[in-house]
Design a protein around this motif. Structure first.
Motif, PDB file in Angstrom:
ATOM      1  N   LYS A   1     -23.022   1.875  46.720  1.00 54.63           N
ATOM      2  CA  LYS A   1     -22.761   0.427  46.686  1.00 54.63           C
ATOM      3  C   LYS A   1     -23.631  -0.352  47.667  1.00 54.63           C
ATOM      4  CE  LYS A   1     -18.808  -1.407  46.036  1.00 54.63           C
ATOM      5  NZ  LYS A   1     -17.416  -1.840  46.138  1.00 54.63           N
ATOM      6  N   ASP A   2     -24.002   0.261  48.783  1.00 53.59           N
ATOM      7  CA  ASP A   2     -24.821  -0.434  49.782  1.00 53.59           C
ATOM      8  C   ASP A   2     -26.278   0.001  49.752  1.00 53.59           C
ATOM      9  OD1 ASP A   2     -22.659  -1.935  50.758  1.00 53.59           O
ATOM     10  OD2 ASP A   2     -22.022  -0.274  52.047  1.00 53.59           O
TER      11      ASP A   2
ATOM     12  N   LYS B   1     -25.910  -7.138  44.614  1.00 47.80           N
ATOM     13  CA  LYS B   1     -26.629  -8.130  43.808  1.00 47.80           C
ATOM     14  C   LYS B   1     -27.440  -7.415  42.731  1.00 47.80           C
ATOM     15  CE  LYS B   1     -25.982 -12.112  45.966  1.00 47.80           C
ATOM     16  NZ  LYS B   1     -25.280 -13.196  45.349  1.00 47.80           N
ATOM     17  N   HIS B   2     -27.439  -8.007  41.528  1.00 50.46           N
ATOM     18  CA  HIS B   2     -28.224  -7.432  40.436  1.00 50.46           C
ATOM     19  C   HIS B   2     -28.537  -8.527  39.433  1.00 50.46           C
ATOM     20  CE1 HIS B   2     -24.481  -7.255  38.078  1.00 50.46           C
ATOM     21  NE2 HIS B   2     -23.931  -6.753  39.163  1.00 50.46           N
TER      22      HIS B   2
ATOM     23  N   LYS C   1     -29.472 -12.241  40.608  1.00 52.69           N
ATOM     24  CA  LYS C   1     -30.796 -11.725  40.933  1.00 52.69           C
ATOM     25  C   LYS C   1     -31.770 -12.092  39.815  1.00 52.69           C
ATOM     26  CE  LYS C   1     -32.303  -8.264  43.895  1.00 52.69           C
ATOM     27  NZ  LYS C   1     -32.809  -9.090  44.957  1.00 52.69           N
ATOM     28  N   ARG C   2     -32.975 -12.465  40.166  1.00 55.63           N
ATOM     29  CA  ARG C   2     -33.984 -12.868  39.176  1.00 55.63           C
ATOM     30  C   ARG C   2     -35.088 -11.816  39.092  1.00 55.63           C
ATOM     31  NH1 ARG C   2     -32.221 -17.553  37.832  1.00 55.63           N
ATOM     32  NH2 ARG C   2     -31.626 -19.201  39.237  1.00 55.63           N
ATOM     33  N   GLY C   3     -35.851 -11.843  37.952  1.00 56.91           N
ATOM     34  CA  GLY C   3     -37.001 -10.969  37.813  1.00 56.91           C
ATOM     35  C   GLY C   3     -36.899  -9.964  36.688  1.00 56.91           C
ATOM     36  N   GLN C   4     -35.784  -9.919  35.989  1.00 58.67           N
ATOM     37  CA  GLN C   4     -35.623  -8.954  34.909  1.00 58.67           C
ATOM     38  C   GLN C   4     -36.493  -9.323  33.712  1.00 58.67           C
ATOM     39  OE1 GLN C   4     -31.676  -8.795  33.121  1.00 58.67           O
ATOM     40  NE2 GLN C   4     -31.892  -6.592  32.819  1.00 58.67           N
TER      41      GLN C   4
ATOM     42  N   HIS D   1     -26.289  -2.826  31.991  1.00 58.20           N
ATOM     43  CA  HIS D   1     -25.173  -2.903  32.930  1.00 58.20           C
ATOM     44  C   HIS D   1     -24.952  -1.536  33.564  1.00 58.20           C
ATOM     45  CE1 HIS D   1     -24.105  -6.719  30.991  1.00 58.20           C
ATOM     46  NE2 HIS D   1     -24.353  -6.093  29.864  1.00 58.20           N
ATOM     47  N   LEU D   2     -24.488  -1.540  34.798  1.00 59.68           N
ATOM     48  CA  LEU D   2     -24.113  -0.283  35.454  1.00 59.68           C
ATOM     49  C   LEU D   2     -22.833   0.262  34.829  1.00 59.68           C
ATOM     50  CD1 LEU D   2     -24.697  -1.352  39.148  1.00 59.68           C
ATOM     51  CD2 LEU D   2     -25.915   0.479  37.974  1.00 59.68           C
ATOM     52  N   LEU D   3     -22.681   1.583  34.869  1.00 60.16           N
ATOM     53  CA  LEU D   3     -21.425   2.183  34.433  1.00 60.16           C
ATOM     54  C   LEU D   3     -20.330   1.751  35.407  1.00 60.16           C
ATOM     55  CD1 LEU D   3     -22.278   5.888  33.506  1.00 60.16           C
ATOM     56  CD2 LEU D   3     -21.566   4.078  31.975  1.00 60.16           C
TER      57      LEU D   3
END
Length: 178
Positions: A78-79, A98-99, A104-107, A116-118
Motif C-alpha cells: 500500500k505504501d 494515488k493512481h 493521477k494523470r498520465g495514463q 483496476h487493482l484487484l
C-alpha cells in the motif's frame, strides 16, 4: 472394477508421473488455443514458466483479463510504487494510494477507466490488475515494476477473437399433411 486398495495405488502412481510441459512457438501456441476455443474446450487463463515472459494470460475479446504480478511474499504494498506498462504506454501507476483512477494523470487513453487493482491485493503483496473488456489492441507484453523493491515481471496477454463459424445448412422442419 478396481478394489479400494488398487484405486489408491493407481492414484498414487498417476500422482508420481510427471510429464514435461510442451514448449510451443508463439504462433503455434496461438493456433492451438484458437483451435481449443473453436472446439469449445476452452483454454487455460494463465500459463507460467515461459521462456520470454514470466506469465502468459489468455482471454477472449470483450472479456476481462487479470494480469498477475506480485513479489512472491506477503509484503504490504500500500505504501509502495507499482508501475504497469505496455512497451512505452502507461497502463496503470500506483504510488502510496494515488493512481490513475483517483486523480493521477498520465495514463495512455487506450487504458483509461479499464484498469483496476484487484481488491485487497496490495495488502497481501499482490499488484495484479484487471483489464476490462480486452480488445485485440490490448494483446502484447506488459511489464509490472516495483521501482524501489526489485524485479520487473513480464506478462504476455493474448486476446483471442472468437468468430461464429457456420457448420452447415439449418434444417427446416415442415409439418406433413395427409
Amino acid at each position: 472394477m478396481l478394489s479400494p486398495a488398487s484405486e489408491t495405488t493407481a492414484e498414487s502412481n498417476s500422482a508420481q508421473m510427471s510429464f514435461p510441459e510442451p514448449k510451443y512457438s508463439g504462433v503455434l501456441r496461438h493456433l492451438l488455443h484458437q483451435l481449443c476455443f473453436q472446439a469449445g474446450a476452452g483454454i487455460p487463463e494463465v500459463v507460467t514458466n515461459l521462456g520470454d515472459t514470466d506469465t502468459e494470460v489468455f482471454t477472449r475479446e470483450g472479456e476481462d483479463a487479470i494480469l498477475p504480478c506480485g513479489l512472491g511474499s506477503p509484503v504490504n504494498l500500500k505504501d509502495e510504487v507499482v508501475d504497469w506498462k505496455k512497451k512505452q504506454q502507461e497502463v496503470f501507476f500506483y504510488e502510496k494510494g494515488k493512481h490513475y483512477n483517483n486523480g493521477k494523470r498520465g495514463q495512455d487513453p487506450q487504458f483509461g477507466g479499464r484498469v483496476h487493482l484487484l481488491p485487497g491485493g496490495l495488502q497481501a503483496g499482490d499488484a495484479s490488475v484487471i483489464l476490462s473488456s480486452a480488445t485485440q489492441a490490448d494483446g502484447g507484453v506488459y511489464s509490472c515494476f516495483f521501482p524501489p523493491l526489485g524485479p520487473t515481471r513480464l506478462i504476455r496477454l493474448t486476446v483471442v477473437l472468437i468468430e461464429a463459424v457456420p457448420i452447415g445448412p439449418v434444417p427446416v422442419v415442415m409439418p406433413l399433411y395427409s
